[in-house]
Scaffold this motif. Sequence first.
Motif, PDB file in Angstrom:
ATOM      1  N   PHE A 101       0.827  -1.211   0.000  1.00  0.00           N
ATOM      2  CA  PHE A 101       0.000   0.000   0.000  1.00  0.00           C
ATOM      3  C   PHE A 101       0.862   1.261   0.000  1.00  0.00           C
ATOM      4  CE2 PHE A 101      -3.681  -2.575   1.578  1.00  0.00           C
ATOM      5  CZ  PHE A 101      -4.585  -2.171   0.612  1.00  0.00           C
ATOM      6  N   LEU A 102       1.934   1.253   0.798  1.00  0.00           N
ATOM      7  CA  LEU A 102       2.796   2.429   0.862  1.00  0.00           C
ATOM      8  C   LEU A 102       3.490   2.695  -0.472  1.00  0.00           C
ATOM      9  CD1 LEU A 102       4.423   2.097   4.405  1.00  0.00           C
ATOM     10  CD2 LEU A 102       2.879   3.899   3.625  1.00  0.00           C
ATOM     11  N   ARG A 118      -3.702  10.300   6.421  1.00  0.00           N
ATOM     12  CA  ARG A 118      -4.800   9.368   6.127  1.00  0.00           C
ATOM     13  C   ARG A 118      -4.330   8.238   5.215  1.00  0.00           C
ATOM     14  NH1 ARG A 118      -8.023  14.117   5.629  1.00  0.00           N
ATOM     15  NH2 ARG A 118      -7.990  13.933   3.352  1.00  0.00           N
ATOM     16  N   LEU A 119      -3.483   8.569   4.243  1.00  0.00           N
ATOM     17  CA  LEU A 119      -2.967   7.541   3.322  1.00  0.00           C
ATOM     18  C   LEU A 119      -2.084   6.531   4.061  1.00  0.00           C
ATOM     19  CD1 LEU A 119      -2.110   9.733   0.201  1.00  0.00           C
ATOM     20  CD2 LEU A 119      -3.954   8.053   0.397  1.00  0.00           C
ATOM     21  N   VAL A 120      -1.248   7.022   4.973  1.00  0.00           N
ATOM     22  CA  VAL A 120      -0.409   6.118   5.761  1.00  0.00           C
ATOM     23  C   VAL A 120      -1.264   5.252   6.678  1.00  0.00           C
ATOM     24  CG1 VAL A 120       1.324   6.006   7.595  1.00  0.00           C
ATOM     25  CG2 VAL A 120       1.670   7.530   5.651  1.00  0.00           C
ATOM     26  N   ALA A 121      -2.240   5.881   7.349  1.00  0.00           N
ATOM     27  CA  ALA A 121      -3.132   5.123   8.229  1.00  0.00           C
ATOM     28  C   ALA A 121      -3.917   4.087   7.432  1.00  0.00           C
ATOM     29  CB  ALA A 121      -4.090   6.080   8.945  1.00  0.00           C
ATOM     30  N   GLY A 138      -3.318  -3.398   5.448  1.00  0.00           N
ATOM     31  CA  GLY A 138      -2.474  -4.545   5.769  1.00  0.00           C
ATOM     32  C   GLY A 138      -3.060  -5.386   6.879  1.00  0.00           C
ATOM     33  N   PHE A 139      -3.636  -4.719   7.889  1.00  0.00           N
ATOM     34  CA  PHE A 139      -4.238  -5.436   9.015  1.00  0.00           C
ATOM     35  C   PHE A 139      -5.442  -6.269   8.568  1.00  0.00           C
ATOM     36  CE2 PHE A 139      -7.374  -5.603  12.458  1.00  0.00           C
ATOM     37  CZ  PHE A 139      -6.629  -6.237  13.443  1.00  0.00           C
ATOM     38  N   LEU A 140      -6.325  -5.679   7.769  1.00  0.00           N
ATOM     39  CA  LEU A 140      -7.515  -6.396   7.318  1.00  0.00           C
ATOM     40  C   LEU A 140      -7.146  -7.585   6.437  1.00  0.00           C
ATOM     41  CD1 LEU A 140      -9.906  -3.399   6.498  1.00  0.00           C
ATOM     42  CD2 LEU A 140      -9.933  -4.898   8.504  1.00  0.00           C
ATOM     43  N   HIS A 141      -6.180  -7.386   5.543  1.00  0.00           N
ATOM     44  CA  HIS A 141      -5.716  -8.487   4.700  1.00  0.00           C
ATOM     45  C   HIS A 141      -5.190  -9.639   5.555  1.00  0.00           C
ATOM     46  CE1 HIS A 141      -3.259 -10.716   1.769  1.00  0.00           C
ATOM     47  NE2 HIS A 141      -2.295 -10.642   2.673  1.00  0.00           N
TER      48      HIS A 141
END
Length: 308
Positions: A110-111, A140-143, A149-152
């Motif tokens: 994502f980053l 917001r983009l970093v969060a 990543g957590f949901l995946h």
Amino acid sequence: MSSNNVTELIIVGLFQDPEMQKVCFVVFLPVYLATVVGNGLIVLTVNLSKSLNSPMYFFLSYLSLVEIVYSSTVVPKLITDLLAKIKTISLKGCIAQIFFFHFFGVTEIFLLTVMAYDRYVAICKPLHYTTIMSHSLCYRLVAGSWVGGFLHSMVQIFITVQLPFCGPNVLDHYFCDLNPLFKLACTDTSVVGIIVLANSGLFSIFSFLVLVSSYIVILVNLRNHSAEGRRKALSTCASHVTVVLLFFGPAIFLYLRPSSTFTEDKLVAVFYTVITPMLNPIIYTLRNAEVKIAMRKLWGKKISSGVQ
């Protein structure tokens, strides 16, 4: 997991030859230390240097932070196992390693995508760059990258904990990952494997295509820039493109093909778990004049003051 007969797993590791394991220990230990120190220097430099206050370096500092924790989910255990005759890990520890490995790995994806968007705005919409890439949007983009990543990773773990493990308990890999662990399940995992493929492999492909598309747009837009403008833009993008290729190449190779126990697969995994996190700070510092100048100014002053 409470109904499992297996509570501990035996890890096969990279090589069976004790001498080769000692060689790997001598190589991997300094590589890991270089990963932590190199990425740590980037994090500190970006946060302490007043000249590196643009969104690009803001994202770079978080990418370097993720590289440290991502590598730390696998490499310290790998290094200690290289000196052990019998390599073991508890089933719960194995599940935890899978969770954090995928959590930080997808956060990095994502980053990297966010950084590509940042370059797109900077090059294609330079007059509106500071307005679009505001501090609030950057945070917001970093969060969002961390949440994604957590949901995946939660999906991966939810699938894994439903499987029964009743033996054997020998994991043919050097760390816990989904496909090697699925081979130990006492049930048919073909459907589960398809879900994992959709969640991991196709996700990586989609993200990679988004990144490629963004850079195609950037290259088309650069035709309207001056030669000097093209040179500067390509210089800032080259490091990011190199990191993307180093990260996505091995990951797509492993997650978009049938799983196997070939040693080649383990060696490819070594590349993106051990080598790539070390290369990223080198790539960004060697190809980025602003980072090199900031490091010289910041750490040169601190070294001089320390000597005095």
